[in-house]
Write a protein that holds these residues in place. Structure first.
Motif: not given
Length: 431
Positions: A323-324, A330-332, A404-411
């Motif tokens: 998060d920080d 501004g990046k993932q 929040r971002f175009p792509w994210d990870v799902v475990i």
């Protein structure tokens, strides 16, 4: 050749970043701006080497941020050998070139006079950095390279290891423990696995290590051949994969080559039901580059905001660190964020444990004997598989459209590390 002490920031941006830390000056923290003399007795210099430019630059996205975070975490100094110490960090860019990695490591040793060197991201960095440290008697820890490629690629002696150089990451068994459960769950009619493995240290470790493990588990690797990195036409490999009827796909290329291959595979009609890739698709920028073709590609995740790990320096959680990073840049988040952070945790811990942190042999011994709970989890450098290697246990994750971002990870699979919670179901890469 230009190396800035923060690894890519220009001087003006660099000074602005330093000021933003609220009194923890990166000019003094990072060295490199004050000449090339040796450090004073109360200053401990850490050299950091990574591929900040070139085809492997995605691994170094968080480097500047991590340097700032580490300096802030130890801004009050720490006690080592009965003396209050502070650190300086000198950052070098390999430009994604092993020869350059050798060169800048020599600079750190001979000109910058560092006390310890850390390095990250693929054997193209870790191996030449470690070789120079071993030859010159400099304590060293590296990460993000399969241990077999690091150990055997440097002619390590089984049961003995190296005196000055250590590694934390994982190897072929851990890749198998991560990938095979996902393959077992996939609805496939063929147990042939298309394997895109180039002719380099990383991929050859997979060819020689993971390949036999696949066979023992009932899977048949279909090796596309040991091509040279930088290839632009994968027609022959795609044809071989299609002919084999492989429903599963795995690979260990450099990121630009995977982008080329994956686009050509779609154009030429190779659509494996499940892709579990290594070395690539580790970072959001790669998913963004592929757009819709990134959906449900699976890979190994050794660090994420979902991992229940904390900093050994200030107790910050993995989620807080991610998060920080997002708030500051501004990046993932990227996986390397946690790994690079831990390089410095380990280095500082070795200094703290040493009676004389300027004694290279003692600090190196502290690295080889270290057990630490940190941002990368519980690491034990005494447990093996070889002396001086600490293992991590990755989980399986897939790329999905994010909020929040175009792509994210799902475990999607935690068979290898139950401490990491599952966040969704395993879905086919190509339905």
């Amino acid at each position: 050749m230009r190396d800035t002490p923060t690894g890519g920031l220009g001087r003006r941006s660099f000074l602005s970043a330093a000021a933003a830390l609220g009194g923890a000056s990166l000019v003094s923290a990072c060295g490199g701006l004050k000449g090339t003399g040796g450090s004073s007795s109360d200053v401990l210099k850490i050299g950091y080497v990574s591929p900040q430019t070139g085809p492997l630059a995605g691994f170094a996205t968080a480097d500047n941020f991590v340097v700032q975070q580490i300096q802030q975490a130890v801004r009050g100094g720490f006690t080592s050998g009965g003396v209050k110490r502070r650190i300086e960090i000198v950052v070098k860019d390999t430009q994604s070139n092993p020869n350059r990695a050798t060169e800048v490591t020599r600079q750190l040793i001979n000109s910058d006079k560092v006390d310890l060197i850390v390095g990250s991201s693929t054997p193209d960095t870790t191996n030449p950095v470690a070789d120079q440290c071993e030859a010159n008697g400099i304590p060293n820890v590296t990460t993000i390279a399969p241990w077999e490629a690091w150990f055997h690629g440097r002619n390590g002696k089984p049961g003995e290891g190296f005196k000055y150089t250590t590694l934390f990451f994982f190897g072929m068994k851990e890749f198998a423990d991560c990938f095979f459960p996902m393959w077992d769950r996939a609805d496939v009619s063929s147990k042939n696995v298309a394997a895109l493995w180039p002719n380099d240290t990383d991929a050859n470790a997979f060819r020689q290590g993971l390949g036999p493990m696949m066979k023992k588990s009932g899977y048949t690797p279909v090796d596309g051949g040991a091509y040279q990195n930088g290839a632009t036409d994968f027609t022959a490999q795609i044809a071989a994969f299609k002919e084999s009827g492989a429903d599963l796909f795995t690979c260990t290329p450099i990121p630009p080559d995977f982008q080329t291959f994956w686009k050509q595979a779609r154009q030429q009609g190779f659509k494996p039901k499940l892709a579990t890739v290594a070395k690539v698709m580790l970072f959001p920028s790669e998913a963004e580059a592929l757009g819709g073709l990134a959906a449900n590609i699976a890979t190994d995740f050794w660090w994420s905001p979902a991992h229940p790990y904390k900093s050994a320096l200030d107790g910050k959680s993995a989620k807080q660190l991610a998060d920080d990073f997002a708030a500051a840049t501004g990046k993932q988040w990227t996986q390397a964020l946690g790994s690079v952070y831990s390089l410095f945790e380990i280095a500082i811990q070795a200094f703290k444990e040493a009676s004389d942190p300027k004694d290279r042999d003692e600090v190196a011994a502290k690295l080889r004997g270290m057990k630490i709970s940190c941002m990368s989890g519980d690491l034990d450098f005494t447990a093996g598989p070889q002396p001086g290697i600490a293992l991590q246990h990755p989980v399986g994750g897939q790329w999905r459209k994010g909020d929040r971002f175009p792509w994210d990870v799902v475990i999607v699979d935690n068979s290898a590390n139950k401490a990491v919670p599952v966040g969704g179901d395993l879905l086919p890469t190509n339905a």
